[in-house]
Design a protein around this motif. Structure first.
Motif, PDB file in Angstrom:
ATOM      1  N   VAL A 126       0.621  -1.341   0.189  1.00  0.00           N
ATOM      2  CA  VAL A 126       0.023  -0.057  -0.206  1.00  0.00           C
ATOM      3  C   VAL A 126       0.992   1.149  -0.326  1.00  0.00           C
ATOM      4  N   ALA A 127       2.189   1.340   0.538  1.00  0.00           N
ATOM      5  CA  ALA A 127       2.147   2.509   0.632  1.00  0.00           C
ATOM      6  C   ALA A 127       4.212   2.389   0.466  1.00  0.00           C
ATOM      7  N   ILE A 128       4.966   1.696   0.880  1.00  0.00           N
ATOM      8  CA  ILE A 128       6.205   1.735   0.554  1.00  0.00           C
ATOM      9  C   ILE A 128       6.695   1.742  -1.446  1.00  0.00           C
ATOM     10  N   LEU A 129       6.397   0.306  -1.520  1.00  0.00           N
ATOM     11  CA  LEU A 129       6.488   0.249  -3.117  1.00  0.00           C
ATOM     12  C   LEU A 129       5.701   1.041  -3.980  1.00  0.00           C
ATOM     13  N   PRO A 130       5.197   1.410  -4.007  1.00  0.00           N
ATOM     14  CA  PRO A 130       4.387   2.008  -5.022  1.00  0.00           C
ATOM     15  C   PRO A 130       4.408   3.144  -5.195  1.00  0.00           C
ATOM     16  N   VAL A 131       4.561   4.255  -3.681  1.00  0.00           N
ATOM     17  CA  VAL A 131       5.489   5.718  -3.590  1.00  0.00           C
ATOM     18  C   VAL A 131       6.557   5.452  -4.229  1.00  0.00           C
ATOM     19  N   VAL A 132       7.822   4.293  -4.474  1.00  0.00           N
ATOM     20  CA  VAL A 132       9.014   4.284  -4.462  1.00  0.00           C
ATOM     21  C   VAL A 132       8.706   4.483  -5.793  1.00  0.00           C
ATOM     22  N   LEU A 133       7.785   3.939  -6.371  1.00  0.00           N
ATOM     23  CA  LEU A 133       7.998   3.831  -7.749  1.00  0.00           C
ATOM     24  C   LEU A 133       7.092   5.083  -8.613  1.00  0.00           C
ATOM     25  N   LEU A 134       6.316   5.714  -7.383  1.00  0.00           N
ATOM     26  CA  LEU A 134       6.034   6.696  -8.412  1.00  0.00           C
ATOM     27  C   LEU A 134       6.991   8.105  -8.151  1.00  0.00           C
ATOM     28  N   PHE A 135       7.389   8.373  -7.190  1.00  0.00           N
ATOM     29  CA  PHE A 135       8.863   9.321  -6.974  1.00  0.00           C
ATOM     30  C   PHE A 135       9.711   9.088  -7.757  1.00  0.00           C
ATOM     31  N   GLY A 136      10.183   7.835  -7.665  1.00  0.00           N
ATOM     32  CA  GLY A 136      11.245   7.746  -8.634  1.00  0.00           C
ATOM     33  C   GLY A 136      10.454   7.882 -10.823  1.00  0.00           C
ATOM     34  N   ALA A 137       9.935   7.635 -11.048  1.00  0.00           N
ATOM     35  CA  ALA A 137       9.464   8.134 -12.220  1.00  0.00           C
ATOM     36  C   ALA A 137       9.078   9.786 -13.092  1.00  0.00           C
ATOM     37  N   GLY A 338      19.563   4.066  -9.548  1.00  0.00           N
ATOM     38  CA  GLY A 338      19.835   3.650  -8.508  1.00  0.00           C
ATOM     39  C   GLY A 338      19.036   3.336  -7.278  1.00  0.00           C
ATOM     40  N   ALA A 339      19.086   4.777  -6.756  1.00  0.00           N
ATOM     41  CA  ALA A 339      18.531   4.878  -5.349  1.00  0.00           C
ATOM     42  C   ALA A 339      17.030   4.339  -5.133  1.00  0.00           C
ATOM     43  N   VAL A 340      16.561   4.659  -6.384  1.00  0.00           N
ATOM     44  CA  VAL A 340      15.161   3.659  -6.530  1.00  0.00           C
ATOM     45  C   VAL A 340      15.066   2.439  -6.393  1.00  0.00           C
ATOM     46  N   LEU A 341      15.995   1.923  -7.574  1.00  0.00           N
ATOM     47  CA  LEU A 341      16.011   0.972  -7.517  1.00  0.00           C
ATOM     48  C   LEU A 341      16.137   0.124  -6.357  1.00  0.00           C
ATOM     49  N   SER A 342      17.453   0.068  -5.575  1.00  0.00           N
ATOM     50  CA  SER A 342      17.713   0.446  -3.942  1.00  0.00           C
ATOM     51  C   SER A 342      16.646   0.096  -3.223  1.00  0.00           C
ATOM     52  N   THR A 343      15.591   0.785  -3.328  1.00  0.00           N
ATOM     53  CA  THR A 343      14.598   0.626  -1.527  1.00  0.00           C
ATOM     54  C   THR A 343      13.409  -0.078  -2.076  1.00  0.00           C
ATOM     55  N   PHE A 344      13.190  -0.076  -3.755  1.00  0.00           N
ATOM     56  CA  PHE A 344      12.559  -0.967  -4.493  1.00  0.00           C
ATOM     57  C   PHE A 344      13.015  -2.356  -4.315  1.00  0.00           C
ATOM     58  N   ASN A 345      13.953  -2.985  -5.137  1.00  0.00           N
ATOM     59  CA  ASN A 345      14.065  -4.317  -4.897  1.00  0.00           C
ATOM     60  C   ASN A 345      14.833  -4.400  -3.229  1.00  0.00           C
ATOM     61  N   SER A 346      14.920  -4.007  -2.152  1.00  0.00           N
ATOM     62  CA  SER A 346      15.389  -4.064  -0.999  1.00  0.00           C
ATOM     63  C   SER A 346      13.652  -4.939  -0.529  1.00  0.00           C
ATOM     64  N   VAL A 347      12.823  -3.836  -0.723  1.00  0.00           N
ATOM     65  CA  VAL A 347      11.970  -4.004  -0.264  1.00  0.00           C
ATOM     66  C   VAL A 347      11.280  -4.887  -0.964  1.00  0.00           C
ATOM     67  N   LEU A 348      10.934  -5.223  -1.566  1.00  0.00           N
ATOM     68  CA  LEU A 348      10.636  -6.829  -2.293  1.00  0.00           C
ATOM     69  C   LEU A 348      10.936  -7.652  -1.586  1.00  0.00           C
ATOM     70  N   ASN A 349      12.743  -8.262  -1.955  1.00  0.00           N
ATOM     71  CA  ASN A 349      13.478  -9.147  -1.093  1.00  0.00           C
ATOM     72  C   ASN A 349      12.649  -9.248   0.422  1.00  0.00           C
ATOM     73  N   SER A 350      12.478  -8.568   0.890  1.00  0.00           N
ATOM     74  CA  SER A 350      11.966  -8.600   1.908  1.00  0.00           C
ATOM     75  C   SER A 350      10.977  -9.301   2.218  1.00  0.00           C
ATOM     76  N   SER A 351       9.582  -8.437   1.073  1.00  0.00           N
ATOM     77  CA  SER A 351       8.320  -8.833   1.475  1.00  0.00           C
ATOM     78  C   SER A 351       8.610 -11.056   0.963  1.00  0.00           C
ATOM     79  N   ALA A 352       9.419 -10.585  -0.259  1.00  0.00           N
ATOM     80  CA  ALA A 352       9.780 -12.628  -0.336  1.00  0.00           C
ATOM     81  C   ALA A 352       9.669 -13.550   0.593  1.00  0.00           C
TER      82      ALA A 352
END
Length: 536
Positions: A126-137, A338-352
């Motif tokens: 709900v919060a981290i993943l989509p907001v990180v992508l939106l801010f990055g884009a 890279g900063a966007v990728l780092s936050t996004f893939n880190s949260v994905l890894n933790s979610s997994a």
């Protein structure tokens, strides 16, 4: 473009070379990097998991609209990280936990772990993943005028960037595991720190006609009220008083118990390396004001007649365009991506990790092999990535997006922290109390802060005889306190029958770093000293 492609490819190459012989056939290997992470990799990954364009653009935008007080989101984190290094991390590594819900399962019961896992996953989606992508884009489009240069509509460019960044980030998380994520974070972190510090330095150089200190003095003299770190102007956006209430709850939860953050330290090869990594990252946090707040105030000095309050998200991009030499544009774009990728893939890894250990293995397949557990994590990462990429472009960008992110997170922070802390500090609080708080706490916070915000604030203004709304961080502290009191009362009335005792699993050496307490004390003194220096 060539610089952008070179740096992006360099990060991918280094990550591949460092992990190509790293087998991904067990949960420890995939989710915790084989418990092999060293101090600098942990520090770099911690910083880049946290810092991204929502800080560069969002917090600098808040500084443009308000005062230096918004630095509290970053500066006070250093103290919480000291607490993590000295108190929480030794306990986590001693017991060999892969996830925070795993601790809750041992301290309370399996249902508590399941509830906590679902809450973590829900908050990430709900919060981290989509907001990180939106801010990055949106940030990358604003910084580099992609819409104008391509002739495409801003909405189409936003969709394209969201899906491009999301897909690339997913590759790291899905195929590389924590080790690849952490190494890419570290390399990107070096570039990010250089680029982020370069912007205020170049801006002050320009304002001071070649003398950055003269430039800083000019900005400070012209905008002195903006530099008040206490933020005690009437109806403050972030009043100083929250540092002693909800900000404590927020920072302790985020840096000491939030899975997407602590997982980097859980992958440490030993306690010594883990503590060094966390404290190095805490030291870098002290540079936060120069990166995520000062540029916003410089932008206010330069562009206050050109940008309205509603255009606050343009403050940092406009400053970058004004001071960044053309030959550095590609490098800056690469580190932002890279900063966007780092936050996004880190949260994905933790979610997994959370899904595989807390849902798949504990509920659906208790006898799952290491390969099956890893596969379930990869499937979870793909599903969450797709959900985030679909949701990100639909988010309303009016108002403070950084504040929105913090409000959504705070819905879960208070109750979860209460359950975790009482799990450590008490023996008689039962699982029933934990489950009631994990479900009821977020519901109560949502009702107070979102569903019935108007009537609640009217009541509180009347109660405290103030014309201003009560900050949501104060309400976070209230929910945390109510949760703790409720659990303690239940523990007295109906104490737990099972007494939890932490066992040393010998997964890693837990000999502490001998300088940890001294370094931690220095970081705390410097943080307090910063506030004393900047208070007006």
């Amino acid at each position: 473009m060539s610089t952008f492609l070179f740096f992006t490819a360099l990060v991918a190459l280094i990550s591949y070379l460092a992990t190509r012989r790293h087998r991904m056939d067990s949960s420890d290997a995939y989710f915790l990097g084989g418990r092999s992470l060293t101090a600098w990799i942990i520090a770099g990954s911690l910083m880049l998991t946290n810092l991204s364009t929502e800080h560069l653009i969002g917090l600098n935008g808040d500084a443009f609209n308000h005062t230096f007080a918004v630095t509290a989101w970053e500066t006070t984190a250093a103290i919480a990280m000291v607490v993590m290094a000295l108190f929480f991390l030794p306990r986590y590594l001693k017991s060999g936990f892969a996830t925070i819900p795993q601790f809750l399962a041992e301290r309370y019961d399996g249902q508590t772990r399941t509830i906590a896992t679902l809450i973590f996953l829900f908050s990430y989606v709900v919060a981290i993943l989509p907001v990180v992508l939106l801010f990055g884009a949106t940030g990358i489009d604003s910084l580099f005028d992609i819409s104008e240069q391509t002739g495409l509509s801003p909405d189409l460019v936003k969709w394209m960037l969201v899906w491009g960044i999301g897909a690339l980030g997913s590759i790291y998380a899905v195929f590389g595991g924590l080790r690849a994520v952490a190494i890419s974070d570290t390399v990107n972190g070096i570039g990010f720190l250089i680029a982020a510090l370069l912007i205020p330095a170049l801006a002050l150089w320009m304002i001071g006609d070649g003398n950055p200190m003269a430039g800083l003095e000019t900005v400070y003299t012209a905008e002195k009220p903006k530099f008040d770190v206490t933020g005690d102007e009437p109806g403050s956006f972030l009043p100083f008083s929250v540092l002693f209430t909800g900000m404590i709850v927020n920072q302790i939860f985020f840096w000491c118990t939030n899975q997407s953050i602590v997982q980097r330290a859980l992958g440490a090869k030993n306690l010594k390396e883990g503590q060094k990594g966390v404290l190095i990252a805490a030291g870098f946090k002290l540079l936060g004001p120069a990166v995520v707040v000062l540029p916003g105030i410089i932008a206010f000095y330069l562009f206050k007649d050109d940008l309205s309050k509603d255009q606050y998200l343009q403050a940092y991009p406009m400053l970058v365009k004004a001071v960044l030499p053309d030959w550095l544009v590609g490098f800056f774009a690469a580190v932002m991506v890279g900063a966007v990728l780092s936050t996004f893939n880190s949260v994905l890894n933790s979610s997994a990790t959370l899904f595989s250990e807390g849902i798949y293995k504990s509920i659906f397949n208790k006898e799952a092999s290491g390969e099956r557990i890893v596969l379930s994590g990869r499937v979870c990462s793909v599903v969450l990535a797709l959900a985030a990429m679909i949701a990100a472009p639909l988010i309303d960008t009016s108002g403070s997006l950084h504040n929105y992110l913090q409000k959504i997170n705070a819905t879960f922070f208070g109750p979860m922290l209460a359950v975790i802390l009482l799990g450590f500090f008490t023996r008689r609080v039962p699982a029933l109390a934990a489950k009631v708080v994990l479900i009821g706490g977020p519901v109560l916070f949502f009702l107070l802060v979102f569903a019935f915000e108007g009537p609640v604030q009217a009541f509180l203004r009347d109660l405290f005889r103030t014309p201003y709304d009560i900050h949501f961080l104060h309400l976070l502290a209230l929910i945390f306190s109510v949760s703790v009191i409720f659990m303690l009362v239940v523990g007295l009335v109906s104490p737990a029958q099972k007494i939890y005792k932490a066992e040393y699993t010998h997964d890693v050496d837990i000999t502490p770093w001998r300088h940890a307490k001294v370094v931690g004390s220095v970081i705390i003194v410097l943080t307090i000293g910063f506030y004393a220096l900047m208070a007006q």
